[in-house]
Design a protein around this motif. Structure first.
Motif, PDB file in Angstrom:
ATOM      1  N   LEU A  44     -30.310 -40.055   3.787  1.00 55.80           N
ATOM      2  CA  LEU A  44     -31.543 -39.629   4.448  1.00 55.80           C
ATOM      3  C   LEU A  44     -31.828 -38.140   4.295  1.00 55.80           C
ATOM      4  O   LEU A  44     -32.931 -37.703   4.588  1.00 55.80           O
ATOM      5  CB  LEU A  44     -31.471 -39.983   5.941  1.00 55.80           C
ATOM      6  N   GLU A  45     -30.818 -37.348   3.877  1.00 56.66           N
ATOM      7  CA  GLU A  45     -30.990 -35.892   3.764  1.00 56.66           C
ATOM      8  C   GLU A  45     -31.661 -35.351   5.020  1.00 56.66           C
ATOM      9  O   GLU A  45     -32.625 -34.588   4.964  1.00 56.66           O
ATOM     10  CB  GLU A  45     -31.786 -35.533   2.506  1.00 56.66           C
ATOM     11  N   ALA A  46     -31.137 -35.730   6.161  1.00 58.64           N
ATOM     12  CA  ALA A  46     -31.761 -35.402   7.441  1.00 58.64           C
ATOM     13  C   ALA A  46     -31.494 -33.954   7.850  1.00 58.64           C
ATOM     14  O   ALA A  46     -30.609 -33.278   7.317  1.00 58.64           O
ATOM     15  CB  ALA A  46     -31.243 -36.343   8.522  1.00 58.64           C
ATOM     16  N   ASP A  47     -32.259 -33.506   8.812  1.00 57.36           N
ATOM     17  CA  ASP A  47     -32.059 -32.206   9.431  1.00 57.36           C
ATOM     18  C   ASP A  47     -30.669 -32.183  10.072  1.00 57.36           C
ATOM     19  O   ASP A  47     -30.295 -33.120  10.783  1.00 57.36           O
ATOM     20  CB  ASP A  47     -33.136 -32.034  10.510  1.00 57.36           C
ATOM     21  N   PRO A  48     -29.871 -31.129   9.842  1.00 59.80           N
ATOM     22  CA  PRO A  48     -28.549 -31.063  10.488  1.00 59.80           C
ATOM     23  C   PRO A  48     -28.611 -31.200  12.000  1.00 59.80           C
ATOM     24  O   PRO A  48     -27.689 -31.743  12.616  1.00 59.80           O
ATOM     25  CB  PRO A  48     -28.024 -29.679  10.084  1.00 59.80           C
ATOM     26  N   VAL A  49     -29.701 -30.722  12.604  1.00 56.91           N
ATOM     27  CA  VAL A  49     -29.827 -30.825  14.060  1.00 56.91           C
ATOM     28  C   VAL A  49     -29.932 -32.290  14.494  1.00 56.91           C
ATOM     29  O   VAL A  49     -29.434 -32.673  15.548  1.00 56.91           O
ATOM     30  CB  VAL A  49     -31.023 -29.998  14.564  1.00 56.91           C
ATOM     31  N   THR A  50     -30.557 -33.113  13.672  1.00 56.00           N
ATOM     32  CA  THR A  50     -30.596 -34.545  13.965  1.00 56.00           C
ATOM     33  C   THR A  50     -29.190 -35.120  13.944  1.00 56.00           C
ATOM     34  O   THR A  50     -28.809 -35.913  14.815  1.00 56.00           O
ATOM     35  CB  THR A  50     -31.480 -35.283  12.942  1.00 56.00           C
ATOM     36  N   PHE A  51     -28.409 -34.721  12.962  1.00 61.80           N
ATOM     37  CA  PHE A  51     -27.020 -35.162  12.879  1.00 61.80           C
ATOM     38  C   PHE A  51     -26.237 -34.710  14.111  1.00 61.80           C
ATOM     39  O   PHE A  51     -25.533 -35.504  14.754  1.00 61.80           O
ATOM     40  CB  PHE A  51     -26.377 -34.611  11.609  1.00 61.80           C
ATOM     41  N   TYR A  52     -26.351 -33.438  14.456  1.00 59.40           N
ATOM     42  CA  TYR A  52     -25.639 -32.919  15.622  1.00 59.40           C
ATOM     43  C   TYR A  52     -26.075 -33.633  16.903  1.00 59.40           C
ATOM     44  O   TYR A  52     -25.254 -33.896  17.787  1.00 59.40           O
ATOM     45  CB  TYR A  52     -25.875 -31.415  15.768  1.00 59.40           C
TER      46      TYR A  52
END
Length: 395
Positions: free
Chosen positions: A61-69
């Motif tokens: 998904l190459e998501a925003d790191p903040v979404t991951f966190y």
């Protein structure tokens, strides 16, 4: 839902939040097994969680790191061990994306659901050989290794004269390493953070990544994976994966403390309701502020780094050091909040099965991770502020 249906990282967050009651119910099982239950890993996989930081060309998904966190924080608020494993295993696709394409293809070419564990301390020895390196050693604390089929290992590189010439990460497939069950601990019991043993294994050059390269935000995989996501500093992304679970544990502890105090009657104070104690109100105000501050600084700092990358600018060393400053202090803030809440919760918080006592144990276990060593990170920040030269390689 099947991961192939996940087209929006927000859907992953929704899926993760739906699982939180289940993870909380399984927390005792994770501690008993000393590993996150296979069912929990499978359910996280189905939400698309492990693909958040994975390249799109490999179904990521190459998501925003903040979404991951955010997902990690929420998982940890239900079960610290599950959140810890989710964080450290879930971040590895980000680093794999920096390896040469040959290594990426080896990991994901046949199965884009392949997972990796790690142990980055350079306790292994690699000797330069034709086309690569011969790697041997024993590494500790490889969280979630039982759920993974590759491992990322740190090692010092020696030339034929016995001199150290580099510090690298080595990518090794499951058939070339042994897992040794040693994980008998008081905190983070469910993480299965066992030892990895490698004996004279050949690792091709393409399956290695120099820490000097990652220190300057470079990796050969950037040629294929051009997203700004993969231009952020390794030590910003990875140390955040260590603090975030502890912040999540603090949020879970806070929620349970508030619920407990609303029901608690203090016999020593003539049956007074604990929630009417003005000092109890002050305690939760202070604890909630510490938790919020830890999270806000983590998010704000990553956002600031992203802005520099988006403008095509080199991330200033001062900012990278600030990320580490606030990361180690964020861990401390979260643990201070947990300690205060635990101490004010009364004897019932000691009972097995309560989230609060488990969070207290898990957070202190997470505190001893090398990424949470406060003095080193704070000294580097202060030295830079005084105008002294600081090596950015590890920060």
């Amino acid at each position: 839902m099947p991961v192939t249906d996940v087209s929006d990282a927000r859907a992953v967050l929704d899926g993760v939040r739906d699982l939180l009651p289940t993870f909380r119910d399984r927390a005792d099982e994770a501690e008993r097994l000393r590993v996150v239950p296979e069912a929990s890993v499978k359910e996280l996989e189905e939400t698309g969680f492990f693909r958040l930081l994975q390249p799109r060309r490999f179904d990521g998904l190459e998501a925003d790191p903040v979404t991951f966190y955010t997902a990690v924080r929420d998982i940890s608020s239900a079960c610290g061990s599950t959140g810890w494993v989710a964080s450290v295993v879930g971040v590895h696709p980000w680093q794999v994306a920096l390896f040469a394409d040959e290594a990426q293809q080896a990991v994901w070419g046949h199965d884009t659901a392949t997972r990796l564990s790690s142990s980055y301390a350079p306790t292994g020895k690699a000797v330069v050989t034709d086309g690569g390196y011969t790697l041997s050693g024993r590494w500790s604390f490889s969280s979630g290794c039982d759920h993974c089929s590759w491992v990322l290992l740190g090692g010092l590189v020696f030339n034929t004269d016995g001199q150290v010439v580099d510090f690298k990460t080595f990518m090794v497939p499951r058939e070339h390493y042994q897992i040794v069950d040693v994980w008998n601990v008081v905190g983070l019991r469910g993480t299965g953070s066992n030892d990895i043993v490698v004996d004279e294994v050949f690792v091709p050059e393409a399956f290695t990544l120099s820490m000097s390269d990652t220190g300057r935000c470079f990796g050969p995989g950037q040629e294929q994976n051009t997203s700004d996501l993969y231009k952020l500093p390794f030590h910003s992304i990875f140390t955040g994966t260590i603090t975030t679970p502890i912040v999540g544990m603090a949020r879970g502890a806070y929620a349970e403390h508030v619920e407990m105090q609303q029901k608690r009657v203090r016999a020593a104070y003539l049956g007074e309701k604990a929630s009417l104690d003005p000092f109890a109100a002050v305690r939760i105000a202070r604890a909630s502020s510490e938790i919020d501050a830890a999270w806000a600084l983590l998010v704000n700092n990553i956002r600031e780094e992203q802005e520099h990358v988006a403008r095509g600018e080199k991330i200033p060393l001062a900012l990278r050091l600030k990320v580490r400053r606030d990361q180690v202090l964020g861990t401390q803030r979260a643990i201070d909040a947990i300690d205060a809440l635990f101490e004010a919760s009364g004897g019932r918080a000691l009972a097995e099965g309560t989230y609060l006592q488990r969070a207290w144990r898990d957070a202190h276990a997470g505190r001893v991770h090398a990424a949470n060593d406060p003095e080193r990170a704070l000294q580097m920040y202060g030295a830079h502020e005084f105008g002294h030269k600081v090596d950015p390689g590890m920060y």
